[in-house]
Design a protein around this motif. Sequence first.
Motif, short mmCIF file in Angstrom:
data_model
loop_
_atom_site.label_atom_id
_atom_site.label_comp_id
_atom_site.label_asym_id
_atom_site.label_seq_id
_atom_site.Cartn_x
_atom_site.Cartn_y
_atom_site.Cartn_z
N GLU A 1 1.07 -1.10 0.13
CA GLU A 1 0.37 -0.17 0.36
C GLU A 1 0.66 1.00 0.17
OE1 GLU A 1 -3.97 -1.59 2.48
OE2 GLU A 1 -2.72 -0.81 3.68
N LEU A 2 1.83 1.17 0.50
CA LEU A 2 3.04 2.13 1.03
C LEU A 2 3.64 1.86 -0.34
CD1 LEU A 2 4.08 4.91 2.56
CD2 LEU A 2 5.94 2.76 3.24
N THR A 3 3.79 1.83 -1.12
CA THR A 3 4.41 1.51 -2.66
C THR A 3 2.92 2.42 -3.37
OG1 THR A 3 5.57 -0.27 -2.12
CG2 THR A 3 5.17 0.69 -4.34
N SER A 4 2.36 2.00 -3.95
CA SER A 4 1.47 2.11 -4.65
C SER A 4 0.91 3.43 -4.24
CB SER A 4 0.19 1.15 -4.19
OG SER A 4 0.04 -0.46 -4.20
N ARG A 5 1.12 3.89 -2.72
CA ARG A 5 1.27 5.58 -2.82
C ARG A 5 2.08 6.33 -2.99
NH1 ARG A 5 -0.52 3.80 2.70
NH2 ARG A 5 -2.61 3.46 2.77
N ASP B 1 3.26 9.94 -9.55
CA ASP B 1 2.75 10.38 -11.01
C ASP B 1 2.08 11.33 -11.21
OD1 ASP B 1 3.44 7.39 -11.91
OD2 ASP B 1 1.59 7.02 -11.37
N ARG B 2 1.41 12.67 -9.81
CA ARG B 2 0.79 13.32 -9.78
C ARG B 2 1.78 14.38 -9.60
NH1 ARG B 2 -2.53 11.42 -5.83
NH2 ARG B 2 -1.18 11.88 -3.60
N THR B 3 3.12 14.11 -9.80
CA THR B 3 4.22 14.43 -9.71
C THR B 3 4.90 14.95 -11.09
OG1 THR B 3 4.28 14.72 -7.54
CG2 THR B 3 6.54 15.66 -8.97
N ARG B 4 4.88 13.99 -11.64
CA ARG B 4 5.89 14.36 -12.83
C ARG B 4 4.03 14.88 -13.95
NH1 ARG B 4 5.77 9.19 -13.71
NH2 ARG B 4 7.23 8.63 -12.38
N THR B 5 2.43 14.63 -13.96
CA THR B 5 2.24 14.35 -14.89
C THR B 5 1.59 16.51 -14.77
OG1 THR B 5 0.44 13.09 -14.52
CG2 THR B 5 -0.62 15.48 -15.05
#
Length: 248
Positions: free
Chosen positions: A225-229, A235-239
Amino acid sequence: MDTDRRLSVRVLRRLFHSAVPGYLALGFGLASLVLVFGFASASMYGVDHGINLIAYWHVPLAIVGGLALTVTFVGCVLYLVTSTRFWEQLAHASGELGFIFATLTLVTGSAWGRIIWNTWWDWSDIRLVTFLFVWFIYAGYLIIYSGAGDGGRVSRLASVYGVVGFITVPISYASTRLWTAQLHAPSIGNPDAEANITASVLFVSLLAIFFLYVYLLGNRVRLHELTSRLDEMKDRTRTKTHKPTGGD
């Protein structure tokens, strides 16, 4: 039905965040060590040797390993039905532990058999062969899953593989009753069994291995779960970083 599944996820997450399984694993583990080396019978199969004490961990490892692979099967089914990431993570985490327990079962069994049966391995024994097949099946599951990444298609493929491959588990555990075993004669419900195992000590060791499994499973799921977060944050930062600005 959806409400029941969400409740199940909440209950499991609460269990995985609890420290109780860890304390129980430690307590029963220490009790197992004291009982095995202090009170357990070291005479089995007509042989009086200290190596027989390994049975008090070999058998629980095999049982809990089968339980872990059953949890993987259930998790794969629920992920295919609901597409809920938690079930996929639970299935994979339990599959990893089941594979480790299966490996330890093979290793401890070989060490035990070298003294009792004078051989590390016997290809004519149906239990050994079918259990090795289970080991290869779940090695394949872990390999397939490792290539999933964020790809839903590969995750579903791994889950389908986990469902289909599970058929090998009950076949292996029932093999000594379905076919004539060369070395592994049925012990449960068999009054002629030669393995004179002290049942109370075996039960304590079984509880120790079981709670160790629950504790490790909780840690592994939380790590998933931590890895997924972290992946979502990346992904949000890259976007945001690559978002085009107006006026160009």
